[in-house]
Design a protein around this motif. Sequence first.
Motif, short mmCIF file in Angstrom:
data_model
loop_
_atom_site.label_atom_id
_atom_site.label_comp_id
_atom_site.label_asym_id
_atom_site.label_seq_id
_atom_site.Cartn_x
_atom_site.Cartn_y
_atom_site.Cartn_z
N VAL B 327 21.01 86.79 65.42
CA VAL B 327 20.58 85.67 66.27
C VAL B 327 19.23 86.05 66.86
CG1 VAL B 327 21.11 84.28 68.31
CG2 VAL B 327 22.97 85.07 66.81
N GLN B 328 18.20 85.39 66.42
CA GLN B 328 16.84 85.73 66.86
C GLN B 328 16.55 85.17 68.26
OE1 GLN B 328 14.61 87.40 65.07
NE2 GLN B 328 15.17 87.16 62.91
N MET B 329 15.60 85.83 68.92
CA MET B 329 15.02 85.24 70.11
C MET B 329 14.30 83.98 69.66
SD MET B 329 14.54 85.74 73.34
CE MET B 329 13.51 86.15 74.73
N PRO B 330 14.61 82.81 70.23
CA PRO B 330 13.90 81.60 69.78
C PRO B 330 12.40 81.72 70.05
CG PRO B 330 15.28 81.13 71.69
CD PRO B 330 15.59 82.52 71.27
N TYR B 331 11.63 81.01 69.29
CA TYR B 331 10.17 81.07 69.40
C TYR B 331 9.69 80.33 70.63
CZ TYR B 331 5.28 80.60 67.97
OH TYR B 331 3.92 80.63 67.91
N GLY B 332 10.34 79.20 70.90
CA GLY B 332 9.98 78.48 72.13
C GLY B 332 9.58 77.04 71.89
N ARG B 333 9.52 76.67 70.61
CA ARG B 333 9.02 75.33 70.31
C ARG B 333 10.12 74.29 70.42
NH1 ARG B 333 5.18 76.27 65.75
NH2 ARG B 333 7.09 77.17 64.98
N GLU B 334 11.35 74.77 70.52
CA GLU B 334 12.51 73.90 70.38
C GLU B 334 12.48 72.67 71.29
OE1 GLU B 334 12.58 77.16 70.28
OE2 GLU B 334 13.24 77.37 68.22
N LEU B 335 12.35 72.92 72.55
CA LEU B 335 12.57 71.83 73.48
C LEU B 335 11.63 71.91 74.67
CD1 LEU B 335 16.43 71.52 73.63
CD2 LEU B 335 14.83 69.85 72.75
N PRO B 336 10.48 71.29 74.56
CA PRO B 336 9.60 71.29 75.72
C PRO B 336 10.16 70.39 76.82
CG PRO B 336 8.64 69.95 73.99
CD PRO B 336 9.89 70.56 73.43
N ARG B 337 9.83 70.69 78.03
CA ARG B 337 10.13 69.86 79.21
C ARG B 337 11.61 69.48 79.31
NH1 ARG B 337 5.76 65.50 80.11
NH2 ARG B 337 6.94 65.45 82.04
#
Lengths: 339, 339
Positions: B327-337
């Motif tokens: 299970v990777q650390m998510p990149y961060g693009r998934e869900l802004p705001r």
Amino acid sequence: MQKEKAKILLAHGGGGRLSDELIRGTILRILGQQEAGKLYDAAAITLESKEICFTTDSYVVEPLFFKGGDIGKLAVCGTVNDLAVCGAKPIVLSLSFIIETGLEFEVFEKILESIRDAALENNVSIVTGDTKTVEQGKADKIFVNTTGIGIRLVGVELGFDKIKTGDVVIVSGTTGDHGMTIISQREGISFEGELRSDCASVYPLASKLLKETDGIKFMRDPTRGGLAATLNEICMQTGLGIEVRQADIPVKPTVQAAADMLGFDILNIANEGKFVAVVSPQSAEKCLAICRKEPLGKDASIIGQITEKQDAPAVEMITRIGGRRVVQMPYGRELPRIC
Amino acid sequence: MQKEKAKILLAHGGGGRLSDELIRGTILRILGQQEAGKLYDAAAITLESKEICFTTDSYVVEPLFFKGGDIGKLAVCGTVNDLAVCGAKPIVLSLSFIIETGLEFEVFEKILESIRDAALENNVSIVTGDTKTVEQGKADKIFVNTTGIGIRLVGVELGFDKIKTGDVVIVSGTTGDHGMTIISQREGISFEGELRSDCASVYPLASKLLKETDGIKFMRDPTRGGLAATLNEICMQTGLGIEVRQADIPVKPTVQAAADMLGFDILNIANEGKFVAVVSPQSAEKCLAICRKEPLGKDASIIGQITEKQDAPAVEMITRIGGRRVVQMPYGRELPRIC
């Protein structure tokens, strides 16, 4: 070929790997907060006392960088000042950013350096933080919130309820410097001579006054709304009047010229490194002397006094030519995004 | 003829008469803070203890109102939760608004009512605040910052350094509810069945666990970045591994369906009323039982355990069909705001 400058992405606020890089690689690196490297949701602190002051401010100043400071310095000094004028020693700050996607790292780093320097200078620690990103056009480059905890100085009790008829009103320096600097810069107008924000911490001077005299009844930093708002607030809260003498209100000639040219009443213009103090008549001269010995207070002045309860308590000003006029609470349209 | 709805003006943030009307006439009236009516720059508070936790968050969630909550409730619960998972009892909050000119008073008032209700429910006082306004197009309706002070629960010491191989990982309920609700609503997709943010305070349940057992090593609320970010953070900070079983991670069928349809990994999706707890193996069953007795913890589950130190500490998941994946650390693009 010029390399494109690195910019903040929406994903920097996503809570994942990029957020982590931003926090550890940029924010904590520049702030030099090794402790915060543990990145808990909240900072655990042991205070020196249970008697605290607590204050918050969001900063949306435009432009971000101005003569005499920037949004970073302002965010530290502004919150420190709110604690200082309540009679507290600023101890810790939280720091929260809302960043518009596309902000250049270079700009963000400059702001962080400013925050670090101002925090060091003011002896406050930034112990917890947050970073959010929003799409382009959904914010204006960067907004900063700082929230501060201060320890109340022992024996100091300030409040509207301490103010009495005959008390003396002191201002710690020239008025309107910050606001006129911002508006002039925003309008692209340059004035000869010195036009520079007074953005600074008032804690050193405020605490000196509080420690070395016992006549201080109330203090406030006249930011948004300027001297006029602060004086009117005192009247509203106490039911007393205030009489000030225009000739005794210190204003830098360039600041006055800018205000005249742009059509502003200098009394409505924000300051960011000044305080108004209401003091007992017995202690007024001593307070003034203490102020004037310090660089921050060298232009301090006794500008007026608290007057009898009136039907409609108001701020009255004796003008330079000997007339009288009421100083109104400003409406609020004067200067948006001044802090 | 329809009357035009009252809107926030730029001058409401100017520090003058209109600011005063907004603060006294709307904010303090709705929050019911008579005390704050004195409007000092900072609130003077006497804490029960010098041992505090301090946390800040800015909320930029879009849309402002969603199934199960709104930005106001989120701003109270989110900050309360950050204190709770650090082992502190939330006491006071500061509240700071950045408002885009043109926001309808009606909307602002709804948010304020939500803040008031959530604060009452959580037994926290809003003691100081700030309001700024910016021009249209320079923010997105409203951003809210809350900063909180909590008193550390006596005898409770949580930290990454307490976590050991063999410790058990518990999640307090279903995962991904908040994030999938927001994204579905934003995309205008409706799903049959229940899709509703879990936005809630975890303090009552977290404090019960902390008081009634002594096996809690660490807690965190898996908000941005979801369960994946929280589990990876534990690995990064401890140098240990984590093994979780997919079949034991509670997910509501509708939430899973929404994630599958929109192409999200449910483990990366934010929660706003859940916590992950790392507990000693001896206390795991008792912790689970305590959780399951409460409505907030009725879906609590033991999802895995801390494993031996590895060369590259990682979160491994045993999938439903018996395979293994990292299970990777998510990149961060998934869900802004999302918050």
